[in-house]
Design a protein around this motif. Sequence first.
Motif, short mmCIF file in Angstrom:
data_model
loop_
_atom_site.label_atom_id
_atom_site.label_comp_id
_atom_site.label_asym_id
_atom_site.label_seq_id
_atom_site.Cartn_x
_atom_site.Cartn_y
_atom_site.Cartn_z
N MET A 1 -26.21 49.52 -124.45
CA MET A 1 -26.13 48.26 -123.72
C MET A 1 -25.91 48.52 -122.23
SD MET A 1 -23.76 45.87 -126.18
CE MET A 1 -23.83 44.53 -125.00
N THR A 2 -26.41 47.62 -121.40
CA THR A 2 -26.24 47.73 -119.95
C THR A 2 -24.78 47.46 -119.59
OG1 THR A 2 -28.49 46.97 -119.59
CG2 THR A 2 -26.99 46.82 -117.73
N ASP A 3 -24.22 48.30 -118.74
CA ASP A 3 -22.85 48.09 -118.28
C ASP A 3 -22.77 46.83 -117.43
OD1 ASP A 3 -21.98 50.35 -119.51
OD2 ASP A 3 -21.68 51.53 -117.69
N LYS A 4 -21.61 46.19 -117.49
CA LYS A 4 -21.38 45.02 -116.65
C LYS A 4 -20.58 45.42 -115.42
CE LYS A 4 -19.24 40.51 -116.22
NZ LYS A 4 -18.30 39.50 -116.75
N LEU A 5 -20.97 44.90 -114.27
CA LEU A 5 -20.23 45.11 -113.03
C LEU A 5 -19.33 43.90 -112.80
CD1 LEU A 5 -19.96 47.08 -110.56
CD2 LEU A 5 -21.48 45.50 -109.36
N ILE A 6 -18.06 44.14 -112.60
CA ILE A 6 -17.09 43.07 -112.35
C ILE A 6 -17.16 42.67 -110.88
CG2 ILE A 6 -14.62 42.50 -112.30
CD1 ILE A 6 -14.31 44.63 -114.57
N ILE A 7 -17.29 41.38 -110.63
CA ILE A 7 -17.32 40.87 -109.26
C ILE A 7 -15.94 40.29 -108.93
CG2 ILE A 7 -18.35 39.22 -107.66
CD1 ILE A 7 -20.21 41.51 -108.45
N PHE A 8 -15.28 40.93 -107.98
CA PHE A 8 -13.94 40.57 -107.53
C PHE A 8 -14.09 39.93 -106.16
CE2 PHE A 8 -10.11 41.39 -105.14
CZ PHE A 8 -9.04 41.55 -106.01
N ASP A 9 -13.87 38.63 -106.06
CA ASP A 9 -14.06 37.93 -104.80
C ASP A 9 -12.73 37.79 -104.06
OD1 ASP A 9 -13.99 35.22 -103.17
OD2 ASP A 9 -16.06 35.93 -103.20
N THR A 10 -12.72 38.24 -102.81
CA THR A 10 -11.49 38.16 -102.01
C THR A 10 -11.68 37.31 -100.75
OG1 THR A 10 -9.74 39.48 -100.96
CG2 THR A 10 -11.99 40.38 -100.87
N THR A 11 -12.59 36.32 -100.85
CA THR A 11 -12.80 35.39 -99.73
C THR A 11 -11.50 34.69 -99.33
OG1 THR A 11 -15.07 34.97 -100.49
CG2 THR A 11 -14.12 33.38 -98.95
N THR A 251 -32.28 42.27 -108.27
CA THR A 251 -33.64 42.58 -107.82
C THR A 251 -34.02 44.01 -108.18
OG1 THR A 251 -33.35 41.02 -105.99
CG2 THR A 251 -35.17 42.57 -105.81
N ARG A 252 -33.05 44.95 -108.10
CA ARG A 252 -33.33 46.34 -108.41
C ARG A 252 -32.61 46.78 -109.69
NH1 ARG A 252 -35.97 49.56 -105.06
NH2 ARG A 252 -36.30 50.54 -107.09
N LYS A 253 -32.73 45.93 -110.72
CA LYS A 253 -32.12 46.27 -112.01
C LYS A 253 -32.73 47.54 -112.58
CE LYS A 253 -30.45 43.82 -116.11
NZ LYS A 253 -30.27 45.03 -116.91
N ASP A 254 -33.98 47.82 -112.19
CA ASP A 254 -34.64 49.04 -112.65
C ASP A 254 -33.90 50.29 -112.17
OD1 ASP A 254 -35.43 48.22 -109.99
OD2 ASP A 254 -36.88 49.86 -110.01
N TYR A 255 -33.20 50.18 -111.04
CA TYR A 255 -32.50 51.33 -110.46
C TYR A 255 -31.02 51.36 -110.86
CZ TYR A 255 -30.48 54.40 -106.88
OH TYR A 255 -29.79 55.40 -106.23
N PHE A 256 -30.35 50.21 -110.73
CA PHE A 256 -28.92 50.19 -111.00
C PHE A 256 -28.59 50.05 -112.48
CE2 PHE A 256 -29.14 48.76 -106.54
CZ PHE A 256 -28.25 49.65 -105.97
N ASP A 257 -29.44 49.37 -113.25
CA ASP A 257 -29.23 49.18 -114.69
C ASP A 257 -27.84 48.63 -115.00
OD1 ASP A 257 -30.04 49.16 -117.34
OD2 ASP A 257 -29.29 51.19 -117.73
N LEU A 258 -27.45 47.61 -114.24
CA LEU A 258 -26.16 46.96 -114.43
C LEU A 258 -26.37 45.45 -114.49
CD1 LEU A 258 -23.99 48.92 -111.83
CD2 LEU A 258 -23.76 49.05 -114.31
N SER A 259 -25.50 44.78 -115.22
CA SER A 259 -25.57 43.32 -115.29
C SER A 259 -24.37 42.71 -114.59
CB SER A 259 -25.60 42.86 -116.76
OG SER A 259 -24.37 43.18 -117.39
N VAL A 260 -24.52 41.49 -114.11
CA VAL A 260 -23.41 40.72 -113.55
C VAL A 260 -23.42 39.35 -114.19
CG1 VAL A 260 -23.26 41.90 -111.33
CG2 VAL A 260 -24.87 40.02 -111.60
#
Length: 515
Positions: A1-11, A251-260
Motif C-alpha cells: 500500500m502507498t504510504d500516507k504523508l501527514i499534513i501538519f498545518d501551523t498557519t 501531480t508527481r505521484k509517480d515519483y513520490f508514491d505517497l498519498s495525502v
Amino acid sequence: MTDKLIIFDTTLRDGEQSPGASMTKDEKVRIARQLERLKVDVIEAGFAASSEGDFDAISAVSAAVKDSIVCSLARANENDITRASDALKAANAKRIHVFLATSPLHMEKKLRMTPDQVFEQAKKSIRFARNLAADIEFSPEDGYRSEVDFLCRVLEAVIAEGATTINVPDTVGYAVPELYGEFIHTLRTRIPNSDKAIWSVHCHNDLGMGVANSLAGVKIGGARQVECTINGLGERAGNTALEEIVMALRTRKDYFDLSVGIDATQIVPASKLVSQITGFVVQPNKAVVGANAFAHASGIHQDGVLKARDTYEIMRAEDVGWSANKIVLGKLSGRNAFKQRLQELGITVETEEELNDAFSRFKALADQKSEIFDEDIISITSGSASAEESEFYRFVSLSQHSETGKRPSSQVVFHMGGEKMTSEAEGNGPVDASLNAIEAMAKSGAEQLLYSVNAITSGTQSQGEVTVRLAKGGRIVNGVGTDPDIIAASAKAYLSALNKLHDPRQAKLNAQMAP
C-alpha cells in the motif's frame, strides 16, 4: 500500500509569527474550521503559554474542531506543557508539541545551557508531557545546524521517553534539498529506536527552498509528516507552503508514491480566507493559489490549451478550488438563498443572530454594488456586528473633499472607548487626510510601516481591501478594512490596527525568541 504523508498545518502558530499577522480568537476558529474542511491531519492552533489570548484561542479551536488533531506548542518546561494540555482539554484528539534548541549556537547564546543540561531537560520534559497526553511531538529547535552525534543522543532519549513524532526543523532556512534529505536519513539510520516515532520536517523559506527541502526530507530522508502553512505564511521569508506540497505529491505521484488525505478543492478557499484575515496578499504568480497560476498570456500557450489542456497545464484549476467568478446573488436575493450560499462556501453561522447580521451586511453591500461575488460574501462574513461593538475603536462615517490643485481634507466620525468622536484633518491625499484625522484624536504615536490596497474582485465596482501595518513599543500589528469606498476601507483598516495595539491580549511571546 502507498504510504500516507501527514499534513501538519501551523498557519495559526508559526504562520501567525509573521509581523502583523496576529489573529483574534474568532479568526483562528474560522481558519481552523476551513483547515478541517481541507482535511488537514494536525492543526497547530498556537502557543498556549505565550499569552492569555493564545490560550483562549487554542481552547476555542479545540472545542470547534472534531476531525483533525489539535496541537499546542510548548517550551520544554512543566509550566508550558501544563498550559498546553489545559488549553487542549476540549479536543477530540490532542497533541503537545515540545521544543528545545540543540544547536551549539542556540544552546550557548540563547539558552545559556550546556549540552548535558539540554539533554536532561529534553528527557524530563517529554517524560512529563507523556503523563498529560499520548501524542507527543518533539522538535530540536535549529536541528539542522546541530551536531549529529549530540542530536542522535537527544532524539534517541526522547523517543525512549515516549515522543511519538520527531520533527527536525530547519529553523533559519539554511538547508539545501539533497543535504537536508541526507541529514534526516542519517538520523533515522543511526538512532536505534527511530522506527518507534514518525519523522517530520519543518522548513523555512529564507533561501526559497522550503518546499524543495521538505520534499527532499520526505523522499530521501523518509519523513512521513510535513509541517507547513497556507500561502507559505510565516516570519521572515515564510514557511513551506501547504498547497505546493500537496499538489507536488499529487501531480508527481509517480515519483513520490505517497498519498495525502487533503481535499484539494478546499485549497483556494483556505488561501483566500487566510489572506483576507491576515491582510497578507497572495502574489499573482504564486504557485497553485496565485491569481495567474492558471492564466495563459502567450498565444502559443493559449492555442495549445484550447486544443488540449495538458499541453501546458499539469493541474486543473478546478481541482484546487478555482472557479470562474460568477454572480451568485443580488439585491433582490432572499435570506434563504443567502444562507444556502454560505453553506456552499463552507461558512459556518452558529446562531440566527449571526445569520441576520451577515444578511444585513449583504443587503447593505448589494445597495452599493450591483454584482455580488463569492469573495464579497467571504469578506462581509469575516466579522460580526457584536464583535465590532465591543471594540475600543469603531468606524461610523467619513466625508472627504479633494480637488486638483488644493490640499485634500477629511472628516471622520468614529467611536473611541464608547465615546463618539469627530475629527478633521488635511493630508497629501484623501487617504492620508482620513488617517491623519483619526490619529489626531487617537494620539497612538504608532509608526505606519505599510499601506496596501487590494481589489477583492475584478472591475471598478469591486470592494477595496486595505491593509495598514502599525508598530509601537516593539509590537507590529496589521489592520484590515473592506469597503467599496477605498477611503472608508482605509479608515476601517487604520482603526482595526489601533484596536489590536490597544488590546493587551494581542501581545504575545514569540516562540522563536523564547528563552
